[in-house]
Design a protein around this motif. Structure first.
Motif, PDB file in Angstrom:
ATOM      1  N   ALA A 250       0.828  -1.210   0.000  1.00 19.76           N
ATOM      2  CA  ALA A 250       0.000   0.000   0.000  1.00 19.76           C
ATOM      3  C   ALA A 250       0.862   1.260   0.000  1.00 19.76           C
ATOM      4  O   ALA A 250       0.532   2.263  -0.650  1.00 19.76           O
ATOM      5  CB  ALA A 250      -0.934  -0.006   1.208  1.00 19.76           C
ATOM      6  N   LEU A 251       1.987   1.222   0.710  1.00 17.80           N
ATOM      7  CA  LEU A 251       2.887   2.377   0.731  1.00 17.80           C
ATOM      8  C   LEU A 251       3.517   2.601  -0.641  1.00 17.80           C
ATOM      9  O   LEU A 251       3.738   3.748  -1.063  1.00 17.80           O
ATOM     10  CB  LEU A 251       3.979   2.172   1.777  1.00 17.80           C
ATOM     11  N   GLU A 252       3.800   1.519  -1.355  1.00 15.81           N
ATOM     12  CA  GLU A 252       4.398   1.648  -2.678  1.00 15.81           C
ATOM     13  C   GLU A 252       3.453   2.358  -3.649  1.00 15.81           C
ATOM     14  O   GLU A 252       3.893   3.057  -4.561  1.00 15.81           O
ATOM     15  CB  GLU A 252       4.775   0.264  -3.215  1.00 15.81           C
ATOM     16  N   GLU A 253       2.142   2.202  -3.445  1.00 10.37           N
ATOM     17  CA  GLU A 253       1.177   2.907  -4.305  1.00 10.37           C
ATOM     18  C   GLU A 253       1.335   4.419  -4.178  1.00 10.37           C
ATOM     19  O   GLU A 253       1.240   5.150  -5.168  1.00 10.37           O
ATOM     20  CB  GLU A 253      -0.252   2.506  -3.932  1.00 10.37           C
ATOM     21  N   ILE A 254       1.607   4.899  -2.944  1.00  5.01           N
ATOM     22  CA  ILE A 254       1.815   6.335  -2.747  1.00  5.01           C
ATOM     23  C   ILE A 254       3.092   6.780  -3.439  1.00  5.01           C
ATOM     24  O   ILE A 254       3.137   7.846  -4.069  1.00  5.01           O
ATOM     25  CB  ILE A 254       1.862   6.666  -1.242  1.00  5.01           C
ATOM     26  N   ASN A 255       4.149   5.974  -3.342  1.00  6.16           N
ATOM     27  CA  ASN A 255       5.394   6.302  -4.038  1.00  6.16           C
ATOM     28  C   ASN A 255       5.172   6.432  -5.540  1.00  6.16           C
ATOM     29  O   ASN A 255       5.701   7.340  -6.192  1.00  6.16           O
ATOM     30  CB  ASN A 255       6.449   5.225  -3.768  1.00  6.16           C
ATOM     31  N   ILE A 256       4.370   5.515  -6.088  1.00  8.33           N
ATOM     32  CA  ILE A 256       4.094   5.543  -7.526  1.00  8.33           C
ATOM     33  C   ILE A 256       3.312   6.794  -7.893  1.00  8.33           C
ATOM     34  O   ILE A 256       3.591   7.439  -8.912  1.00  8.33           O
ATOM     35  CB  ILE A 256       3.327   4.267  -7.949  1.00  8.33           C
ATOM     36  N   TRP A 257       2.349   7.174  -7.041  1.00  8.69           N
ATOM     37  CA  TRP A 257       1.565   8.383  -7.349  1.00  8.69           C
ATOM     38  C   TRP A 257       2.465   9.621  -7.391  1.00  8.69           C
ATOM     39  O   TRP A 257       2.333  10.464  -8.283  1.00  8.69           O
ATOM     40  CB  TRP A 257       0.461   8.586  -6.313  1.00  8.69           C
ATOM     41  N   LEU A 258       3.390   9.735  -6.433  1.00  6.36           N
ATOM     42  CA  LEU A 258       4.285  10.884  -6.418  1.00  6.36           C
ATOM     43  C   LEU A 258       5.165  10.922  -7.664  1.00  6.36           C
ATOM     44  O   LEU A 258       5.488  11.999  -8.172  1.00  6.36           O
ATOM     45  CB  LEU A 258       5.160  10.843  -5.161  1.00  6.36           C
ATOM     46  N   LYS A 259       5.537   9.760  -8.169  1.00  5.52           N
ATOM     47  CA  LYS A 259       6.377   9.708  -9.366  1.00  5.52           C
ATOM     48  C   LYS A 259       5.589  10.070 -10.623  1.00  5.52           C
ATOM     49  O   LYS A 259       6.122  10.691 -11.551  1.00  5.52           O
ATOM     50  CB  LYS A 259       6.975   8.309  -9.520  1.00  5.52           C
ATOM     51  N   GLU A 260       4.336   9.676 -10.671  1.00  8.53           N
ATOM     52  CA  GLU A 260       3.559   9.800 -11.910  1.00  8.53           C
ATOM     53  C   GLU A 260       2.540  10.932 -11.906  1.00  8.53           C
ATOM     54  O   GLU A 260       1.844  11.140 -12.892  1.00  8.53           O
ATOM     55  CB  GLU A 260       2.813   8.481 -12.187  1.00  8.53           C
ATOM     56  N   LYS A 261       2.441  11.692 -10.808  1.00  6.52           N
ATOM     57  CA  LYS A 261       1.344  12.665 -10.706  1.00  6.52           C
ATOM     58  C   LYS A 261       1.417  13.746 -11.781  1.00  6.52           C
ATOM     59  O   LYS A 261       0.385  14.153 -12.325  1.00  6.52           O
ATOM     60  CB  LYS A 261       1.309  13.301  -9.318  1.00  6.52           C
ATOM     61  N   LYS A 262       2.606  14.222 -12.098  1.00  6.12           N
ATOM     62  CA  LYS A 262       2.716  15.267 -13.116  1.00  6.12           C
ATOM     63  C   LYS A 262       2.243  14.761 -14.465  1.00  6.12           C
ATOM     64  O   LYS A 262       1.492  15.441 -15.175  1.00  6.12           O
ATOM     65  CB  LYS A 262       4.151  15.776 -13.228  1.00  6.12           C
ATOM     66  N   GLN A 263       2.679  13.559 -14.818  1.00  2.25           N
ATOM     67  CA  GLN A 263       2.264  12.988 -16.100  1.00  2.25           C
ATOM     68  C   GLN A 263       0.758  12.759 -16.126  1.00  2.25           C
ATOM     69  O   GLN A 263       0.097  12.964 -17.154  1.00  2.25           O
ATOM     70  CB  GLN A 263       3.004  11.668 -16.338  1.00  2.25           C
TER      71      GLN A 263
ATOM     72  N   ARG B  46      -9.346  15.430 -16.092  1.00  2.00           N
ATOM     73  CA  ARG B  46     -10.767  15.782 -16.048  1.00  2.00           C
ATOM     74  C   ARG B  46     -11.544  14.918 -15.068  1.00  2.00           C
ATOM     75  O   ARG B  46     -12.600  15.327 -14.579  1.00  2.00           O
ATOM     76  CB  ARG B  46     -11.393  15.627 -17.440  1.00  2.00           C
ATOM     77  N   LYS B  47     -11.040  13.754 -14.759  1.00  2.00           N
ATOM     78  CA  LYS B  47     -11.802  12.790 -13.970  1.00  2.00           C
ATOM     79  C   LYS B  47     -11.357  12.689 -12.515  1.00  2.00           C
ATOM     80  O   LYS B  47     -12.098  12.155 -11.674  1.00  2.00           O
ATOM     81  CB  LYS B  47     -11.714  11.397 -14.619  1.00  2.00           C
ATOM     82  N   ILE B  48     -10.156  13.135 -12.203  1.00  3.19           N
ATOM     83  CA  ILE B  48      -9.666  13.003 -10.832  1.00  3.19           C
ATOM     84  C   ILE B  48      -9.161  14.343 -10.323  1.00  3.19           C
ATOM     85  O   ILE B  48      -8.802  15.221 -11.094  1.00  3.19           O
ATOM     86  CB  ILE B  48      -8.542  11.942 -10.721  1.00  3.19           C
ATOM     87  N   LYS B  49      -9.127  14.469  -8.995  1.00  6.72           N
ATOM     88  CA  LYS B  49      -8.556  15.664  -8.378  1.00  6.72           C
ATOM     89  C   LYS B  49      -7.037  15.541  -8.329  1.00  6.72           C
ATOM     90  O   LYS B  49      -6.483  14.446  -8.394  1.00  6.72           O
ATOM     91  CB  LYS B  49      -9.132  15.853  -6.974  1.00  6.72           C
TER      92      LYS B  49
ATOM     93  N   ASN C 197      -3.811  20.184  -3.536  1.00  7.81           N
ATOM     94  CA  ASN C 197      -3.315  19.512  -4.740  1.00  7.81           C
ATOM     95  C   ASN C 197      -2.051  18.691  -4.508  1.00  7.81           C
ATOM     96  O   ASN C 197      -1.389  18.285  -5.455  1.00  7.81           O
ATOM     97  CB  ASN C 197      -3.077  20.533  -5.857  1.00  7.81           C
ATOM     98  N   GLY C 198      -1.701  18.455  -3.244  1.00 10.65           N
ATOM     99  CA  GLY C 198      -0.538  17.635  -2.944  1.00 10.65           C
ATOM    100  C   GLY C 198      -0.927  16.401  -2.143  1.00 10.65           C
ATOM    101  O   GLY C 198      -2.089  15.982  -2.125  1.00 10.65           O
ATOM    102  N   LEU C 199       0.054  15.833  -1.473  1.00 18.63           N
ATOM    103  CA  LEU C 199      -0.162  14.631  -0.671  1.00 18.63           C
ATOM    104  C   LEU C 199      -0.420  15.019   0.781  1.00 18.63           C
ATOM    105  O   LEU C 199       0.365  15.735   1.394  1.00 18.63           O
ATOM    106  CB  LEU C 199       1.061  13.711  -0.762  1.00 18.63           C
TER     107      LEU C 199
END
Length: 461
Positions: free
Chosen positions: A226-239, A248-251, A353-355
């Protein structure tokens, strides 16, 4: 020496020198009472120089360019560069404005060049009027174009919090406000390092970090996944946010709840997430946030969220149920105001707009309106026997290995100890081993350390 270590000389000096030429030309016209050259031609003849790539300054200019449509006229990029150079010069090259001080002292162009003469300062502080004079002269049409397209809250210079206009008296135009460079971008552009605000009443949060690694966090596989999912979001959020279909679909933000007993690794996990993404993690001091006075809690929280907005920070609310707890039935005025605080929190967390990471000992203590909006709800249970053995083995190594390993394994099997409690045992044992000059942790020292920790829990060995 790395390029970032000389942010002034490597990136800003060229723009300061360029701005100096523009100021000299405009002041020459002013001194000779000449008609302004057609301003568009003037700016095109003085197009800004290229800057060295790979610096904070070049990255900022790229971000500003990407924020505009490709059909923007050339003078807009010139205007941005000049406004930014004027703002920076107040900090790094105040001599740039000496021509303006001279003209003001001579009574020439007093109402044209703008600027502020402070009672405690002999120099010249540029205002928005200064920038408009250099960019538009007496061309009213172009002046209004620049005002509409740059001096508004939607422009990246202001939206990203790079610069702002100092507030002025209500009877003055806002363009008489000084050009102010934010603390964050001063640190980046001038000092070449990220800005970390100090703990204060206006920002009741402390930056936390860790020297540990992910290998030092002993948790179950479900928690780690579950923690790795947060790491992935931080890496991919800009893209993700650059993808129109996704945005358009997510905050933009991400909300996570860490829950479990104290000492199970929640704070350490938050610190490791920041370390992995190379972003600061700020732990909010709730004792400085929560107030008995009506409206003060919301005001204190607003200061935190406003400071963190549009910055690549992680907000960590430890023991968050004190602030994000369940709403109660409205029977008194106090209940009504308490519920308003929770509603306000819900709104700010939802729009951030952050974590945001909330930490609680019990999931049941959290208001359901929050839990529905979490992208991750991660349990940090008391480690089982296998994890406890691993925690003991990781702590007691080398000189600090326990002489009687069977005793250590018996303790790990019998008692439900958290990682923090095992660390407390190790701290005591290391201290006493050094004090007595033992080569290893003796059975007696280890036993004393365990008994000491169990008594804190109200138990006996």
């Amino acid at each position: 020496m790395k390029e970032e270590e000389l942010p002034l000389f490597a990136t800003i000096e060229t723009d300061i020198h360029w701005a100096k030429g523009i100021i000299a030309q405009r002041c020459e016209n002013l001194n000779d009472h000449q008609e302004d050259k057609v301003i568009e031609d003037f700016l095109m003849d003085n197009f800004p120089p290229e800057v060295r790539e790979g610096t904070y300054y070049s990255q900022l200019l790229t971000s500003l360019s990407e924020a505009h449509h490709p059909d923007d006229p050339a003078w807009l990029s010139v205007a941005e560069r000049l406004i930014l150079a004027l703002t920076l010069a107040s900090h790094v090259c105040p001599a740039l404005f000496e021509p303006f001080s001279y003209f003001q002292n001579q009574g020439i162009g007093v109402n044209r060049v703008g600027g502020i003469k402070s009672n405690g300062l002999f120099g010249f502080i540029p205002t928005a009027e200064t920038a408009l004079f250099l960019l538009a002269g007496e061309n009213v049409t172009l002046r209004q174009q620049i005002i509409r397209r740059i001096f508004n809250n939607d422009h990246p210079l202001f939206r990203m919090g790079v610069i702002s206009l100092h507030e002025v008296a209500h009877n003055l135009s806002r363009f008489h406000g000084a050009l102010v460079l934010s603390d964050e971008y001063y640190s980046l552009l001038v000092e070449g390092r990220p800005f970390i605000p100090a703990f204060s009443q206006s920002f009741p949060a402390q930056c936390i970090d860790t020297h540990e690694s992910w290998g030092d966090l002993v948790v179950g596989s479900q928690t780690r996944f579950a923690l790795e999912e947060i790491n992935i979001w931080l890496k991919e959020k800009k893209q993700m946010m650059d993808d129109d279909h996704v945005s358009r679909k997510i905050k933009k933000g991400y909300k996570a709840l860490f829950y479990g007993p104290s000492g199970t690794g929640k704070t350490m996990a938050a610190s490791l997430i920041g370390k992995e993404a190379d972003v600061p993690v700020f732990r909010i001091d709730l004792s400085q946030v929560v107030s008995k006075y009506i409206g003060e809690t919301e005001k204190n929280l607003a200061a935190v969220f406003d400071k963190a907005e549009n910055r690549n920070w992680v907000l960590f609310f430890d023991e968050a149920d004190a602030l994000f707890g369940k709403r109660t039935k409205t029977s008194t005025a106090n209940d009504r105001y308490a519920n308003q605080e929770v509603s306000y929190l819900l709104q700010r967390v939802e729009n951030f707009n952050g974590l945001v990471i909330l930490s609680s000992n019990l999931k049941a203590n959290m208001d359901s309106a929050f839990t529905r909006r979490f992208q991750s709800i991660i349990k940090f249970p008391v480690p089982n026997e296998i994890l406890r053995k691993e925690l003991f083995n990781r702590a007691f190594q080398g000189r600090y290995a326990v002489e009687n390993t069977e005793l250590m394994e018996k303790v790990a099997k019998k008692y439900e100890l958290t990682g923090a409690e095992i660390n407390n045992i190790f701290r005591y044992c290391a201290m006493m081993t050094l004090h007595y000059g033992h080569e290893k942790v003796t059975e007696q020292v280890f036993t004393d350390g365990v008994i000491k920790e169990l008594r804190k829990k109200g138990k006996a060995i």
